[in-house]
Design a protein around this motif. Structure first.
Motif, PDB file in Angstrom:
ATOM      1  N   VAL A  28     -16.595 -54.195 -14.312  1.00  0.00           N
ATOM      2  CA  VAL A  28     -15.724 -54.675 -15.388  1.00  0.00           C
ATOM      3  C   VAL A  28     -15.505 -56.186 -15.273  1.00  0.00           C
ATOM      4  O   VAL A  28     -15.511 -56.896 -16.266  1.00  0.00           O
ATOM      5  CB  VAL A  28     -14.396 -53.880 -15.392  1.00  0.00           C
ATOM      6  N   ARG A  29     -15.328 -56.678 -14.056  1.00  0.00           N
ATOM      7  CA  ARG A  29     -15.183 -58.139 -13.869  1.00  0.00           C
ATOM      8  C   ARG A  29     -16.425 -58.887 -14.365  1.00  0.00           C
ATOM      9  O   ARG A  29     -16.332 -59.989 -14.868  1.00  0.00           O
ATOM     10  CB  ARG A  29     -14.901 -58.479 -12.423  1.00  0.00           C
ATOM     11  N   ALA A  30     -17.589 -58.276 -14.215  1.00  0.00           N
ATOM     12  CA  ALA A  30     -18.830 -58.902 -14.675  1.00  0.00           C
ATOM     13  C   ALA A  30     -18.838 -59.083 -16.198  1.00  0.00           C
ATOM     14  O   ALA A  30     -19.547 -59.946 -16.717  1.00  0.00           O
ATOM     15  CB  ALA A  30     -20.039 -58.078 -14.230  1.00  0.00           C
ATOM     16  N   TRP A  31     -18.037 -58.295 -16.901  1.00  0.00           N
ATOM     17  CA  TRP A  31     -17.928 -58.472 -18.345  1.00  0.00           C
ATOM     18  C   TRP A  31     -17.243 -59.787 -18.688  1.00  0.00           C
ATOM     19  O   TRP A  31     -17.387 -60.289 -19.782  1.00  0.00           O
ATOM     20  CB  TRP A  31     -17.196 -57.299 -18.988  1.00  0.00           C
ATOM     21  N   GLY A  32     -16.443 -60.300 -17.739  1.00  0.00           N
ATOM     22  CA  GLY A  32     -15.896 -61.639 -17.865  1.00  0.00           C
ATOM     23  C   GLY A  32     -14.630 -61.826 -18.671  1.00  0.00           C
ATOM     24  O   GLY A  32     -14.292 -62.943 -19.011  1.00  0.00           O
ATOM     25  N   PHE A  33     -13.886 -60.798 -18.970  1.00  0.00           N
ATOM     26  CA  PHE A  33     -12.694 -61.001 -19.785  1.00  0.00           C
ATOM     27  C   PHE A  33     -11.412 -60.488 -19.149  1.00  0.00           C
ATOM     28  O   PHE A  33     -10.408 -60.328 -19.832  1.00  0.00           O
ATOM     29  CB  PHE A  33     -12.860 -60.378 -21.178  1.00  0.00           C
ATOM     30  N   ILE A  34     -11.405 -60.232 -17.851  1.00  0.00           N
ATOM     31  CA  ILE A  34     -10.166 -59.772 -17.227  1.00  0.00           C
ATOM     32  C   ILE A  34      -9.747 -60.716 -16.114  1.00  0.00           C
ATOM     33  O   ILE A  34     -10.561 -61.399 -15.516  1.00  0.00           O
ATOM     34  CB  ILE A  34     -10.277 -58.327 -16.697  1.00  0.00           C
ATOM     35  N   ASP A  35      -8.451 -60.730 -15.869  1.00  0.00           N
ATOM     36  CA  ASP A  35      -7.893 -61.561 -14.808  1.00  0.00           C
ATOM     37  C   ASP A  35      -7.652 -60.705 -13.562  1.00  0.00           C
ATOM     38  O   ASP A  35      -7.903 -59.497 -13.565  1.00  0.00           O
ATOM     39  CB  ASP A  35      -6.601 -62.236 -15.286  1.00  0.00           C
ATOM     40  N   GLU A  36      -7.164 -61.326 -12.499  1.00  0.00           N
ATOM     41  CA  GLU A  36      -6.973 -60.603 -11.233  1.00  0.00           C
ATOM     42  C   GLU A  36      -5.903 -59.509 -11.347  1.00  0.00           C
ATOM     43  O   GLU A  36      -6.038 -58.435 -10.766  1.00  0.00           O
ATOM     44  CB  GLU A  36      -6.626 -61.581 -10.106  1.00  0.00           C
ATOM     45  N   GLU A  37      -4.849 -59.761 -12.099  1.00  0.00           N
ATOM     46  CA  GLU A  37      -3.798 -58.751 -12.268  1.00  0.00           C
ATOM     47  C   GLU A  37      -4.340 -57.505 -12.966  1.00  0.00           C
ATOM     48  O   GLU A  37      -4.058 -56.379 -12.559  1.00  0.00           O
ATOM     49  CB  GLU A  37      -2.624 -59.334 -13.061  1.00  0.00           C
ATOM     50  N   THR A  38      -5.136 -57.707 -14.005  1.00  0.00           N
ATOM     51  CA  THR A  38      -5.732 -56.579 -14.714  1.00  0.00           C
ATOM     52  C   THR A  38      -6.737 -55.857 -13.819  1.00  0.00           C
ATOM     53  O   THR A  38      -6.813 -54.632 -13.825  1.00  0.00           O
ATOM     54  CB  THR A  38      -6.409 -57.055 -16.009  1.00  0.00           C
ATOM     55  N   THR A  39      -7.487 -56.608 -13.027  1.00  0.00           N
ATOM     56  CA  THR A  39      -8.432 -55.996 -12.089  1.00  0.00           C
ATOM     57  C   THR A  39      -7.693 -55.105 -11.102  1.00  0.00           C
ATOM     58  O   THR A  39      -8.135 -53.987 -10.808  1.00  0.00           O
ATOM     59  CB  THR A  39      -9.219 -57.083 -11.325  1.00  0.00           C
ATOM     60  N   GLU A  40      -6.571 -55.558 -10.590  1.00  0.00           N
ATOM     61  CA  GLU A  40      -5.793 -54.753  -9.649  1.00  0.00           C
ATOM     62  C   GLU A  40      -5.250 -53.490 -10.326  1.00  0.00           C
ATOM     63  O   GLU A  40      -5.232 -52.410  -9.735  1.00  0.00           O
ATOM     64  CB  GLU A  40      -4.657 -55.571  -9.038  1.00  0.00           C
ATOM     65  N   THR A  41      -4.821 -53.608 -11.570  1.00  0.00           N
ATOM     66  CA  THR A  41      -4.356 -52.440 -12.330  1.00  0.00           C
ATOM     67  C   THR A  41      -5.486 -51.424 -12.465  1.00  0.00           C
ATOM     68  O   THR A  41      -5.283 -50.220 -12.262  1.00  0.00           O
ATOM     69  CB  THR A  41      -3.844 -52.872 -13.714  1.00  0.00           C
ATOM     70  N   VAL A  65     -16.003 -46.036 -18.224  1.00  0.00           N
ATOM     71  CA  VAL A  65     -15.086 -47.108 -18.582  1.00  0.00           C
ATOM     72  C   VAL A  65     -15.638 -47.786 -19.824  1.00  0.00           C
ATOM     73  O   VAL A  65     -16.800 -48.212 -19.840  1.00  0.00           O
ATOM     74  CB  VAL A  65     -14.923 -48.130 -17.438  1.00  0.00           C
ATOM     75  N   LEU A  66     -14.811 -47.845 -20.868  1.00  0.00           N
ATOM     76  CA  LEU A  66     -15.198 -48.475 -22.123  1.00  0.00           C
ATOM     77  C   LEU A  66     -14.317 -49.692 -22.363  1.00  0.00           C
ATOM     78  O   LEU A  66     -13.090 -49.573 -22.397  1.00  0.00           O
ATOM     79  CB  LEU A  66     -15.037 -47.496 -23.292  1.00  0.00           C
ATOM     80  N   GLY A  67     -14.934 -50.837 -22.551  1.00  0.00           N
ATOM     81  CA  GLY A  67     -14.202 -52.051 -22.897  1.00  0.00           C
ATOM     82  C   GLY A  67     -14.292 -52.264 -24.391  1.00  0.00           C
ATOM     83  O   GLY A  67     -15.384 -52.354 -24.952  1.00  0.00           O
ATOM     84  N   ARG A  68     -13.134 -52.281 -25.040  1.00  0.00           N
ATOM     85  CA  ARG A  68     -13.070 -52.455 -26.492  1.00  0.00           C
ATOM     86  C   ARG A  68     -12.008 -53.493 -26.810  1.00  0.00           C
ATOM     87  O   ARG A  68     -11.168 -53.801 -25.964  1.00  0.00           O
ATOM     88  CB  ARG A  68     -12.709 -51.119 -27.152  1.00  0.00           C
ATOM     89  N   PRO A  69     -12.012 -54.032 -28.013  1.00  0.00           N
ATOM     90  CA  PRO A  69     -10.978 -55.012 -28.352  1.00  0.00           C
ATOM     91  C   PRO A  69      -9.558 -54.476 -28.180  1.00  0.00           C
ATOM     92  O   PRO A  69      -8.649 -55.216 -27.847  1.00  0.00           O
ATOM     93  CB  PRO A  69     -11.265 -55.339 -29.826  1.00  0.00           C
ATOM     94  N   SER A  70      -9.376 -53.168 -28.346  1.00  0.00           N
ATOM     95  CA  SER A  70      -8.037 -52.582 -28.212  1.00  0.00           C
ATOM     96  C   SER A  70      -7.608 -52.396 -26.765  1.00  0.00           C
ATOM     97  O   SER A  70      -6.443 -52.145 -26.497  1.00  0.00           O
ATOM     98  CB  SER A  70      -7.987 -51.238 -28.933  1.00  0.00           C
ATOM     99  N   GLY A  71      -8.526 -52.498 -25.826  1.00  0.00           N
ATOM    100  CA  GLY A  71      -8.190 -52.313 -24.423  1.00  0.00           C
ATOM    101  C   GLY A  71      -9.331 -51.671 -23.665  1.00  0.00           C
ATOM    102  O   GLY A  71     -10.423 -51.478 -24.189  1.00  0.00           O
ATOM    103  N   LEU A  72      -9.047 -51.345 -22.448  1.00  0.00           N
ATOM    104  CA  LEU A  72     -10.038 -50.740 -21.566  1.00  0.00           C
ATOM    105  C   LEU A  72      -9.687 -49.268 -21.392  1.00  0.00           C
ATOM    106  O   LEU A  72      -8.570 -48.943 -20.981  1.00  0.00           O
ATOM    107  CB  LEU A  72      -9.991 -51.458 -20.212  1.00  0.00           C
ATOM    108  N   PRO A 127      -5.968 -58.811 -21.077  1.00  0.00           N
ATOM    109  CA  PRO A 127      -5.316 -60.094 -21.364  1.00  0.00           C
ATOM    110  C   PRO A 127      -5.950 -60.726 -22.590  1.00  0.00           C
ATOM    111  O   PRO A 127      -7.124 -60.517 -22.879  1.00  0.00           O
ATOM    112  CB  PRO A 127      -5.588 -60.926 -20.103  1.00  0.00           C
ATOM    113  N   ARG A 128      -5.139 -61.470 -23.316  1.00  0.00           N
ATOM    114  CA  ARG A 128      -5.646 -62.193 -24.486  1.00  0.00           C
ATOM    115  C   ARG A 128      -6.545 -63.319 -24.017  1.00  0.00           C
ATOM    116  O   ARG A 128      -6.178 -64.083 -23.140  1.00  0.00           O
ATOM    117  CB  ARG A 128      -4.498 -62.786 -25.292  1.00  0.00           C
ATOM    118  N   VAL A 129      -7.718 -63.398 -24.594  1.00  0.00           N
ATOM    119  CA  VAL A 129      -8.641 -64.463 -24.245  1.00  0.00           C
ATOM    120  C   VAL A 129      -8.722 -65.410 -25.433  1.00  0.00           C
ATOM    121  O   VAL A 129      -9.047 -64.995 -26.531  1.00  0.00           O
ATOM    122  CB  VAL A 129     -10.048 -63.892 -23.920  1.00  0.00           C
TER     123      VAL A 129
END
Length: 146
Positions: A28-41, A65-72, A127-129
């Motif tokens: 998911v981090r490789a997708w490039g749109f999450i921060d460390e707090e979201t990664t820990e969640t 795991v599906l990454g969509r504009p509405s969330g993960l 997180p909002r990017v």
């Protein structure tokens, strides 16, 4: 962001929980749109859902795991059709808090029976990017000092 997906299939052994946690977080981090707090969640939710599937489920465990504009969306499937149960919260009880933790961390969560098992899921807010060059109305461009 268009939809992104990753899937991991485990044998259903306890030692695979840490592998799942690490693998999903890295993907998911490789997708490039999450921060460390979201990664820990995400790590915590994966740990709890996969642990429950391994301990209380049957057969292989499939994580999608599906990454969509509405969330993960984190989806964990196992071969036991029984409803997941939240345990008691006594001070002496070390188990039973996982689903309550997932509920607290997720925007939404739930479960549903499948033909040969069940699906337990949780949705995580992303997180909002901001795009490069975008500004909120109160931000002013930097000007050179005179």
């Amino acid at each position: 962001m268009s939809s992104l997906a990753t899937r991991l299939v485990l044998m259903g052994r306890e030692e695979e929980v840490s592998i799942a946690r690490r693998s999903v977080a890295e993907r998911v981090r490789a997708w490039g749109f999450i921060d460390e707090e979201t990664t820990e969640t995400i790590r915590l939710i994966i740990s709890e859902l996969v642990s429950n599937a391994v301990v209380h489920g049957e057969g292989p465990v499939t994580i999608t795991v599906l990454g969509r504009p509405s969330g993960l969306l984190i989806d964990v499937r196992d071969g036991n059709h029984e409803a997941p149960r939240t345990g008691s919260f006594g001070t002496e009880n070390e188990h039973g808090r996982g689903l309550a933790l997932v509920d607290a961390l997720a925007v939404r969560s739930g479960w549903e029976p499948l033909g040969r098992g069940k699906r337990v899921w949780a949705e995580v807010a992303l997180p909002r990017v901001r795009s490069v060059g975008s500004r909120t109305p109160c931000e002013q461009p930097l000007r050179p000092a005179v």
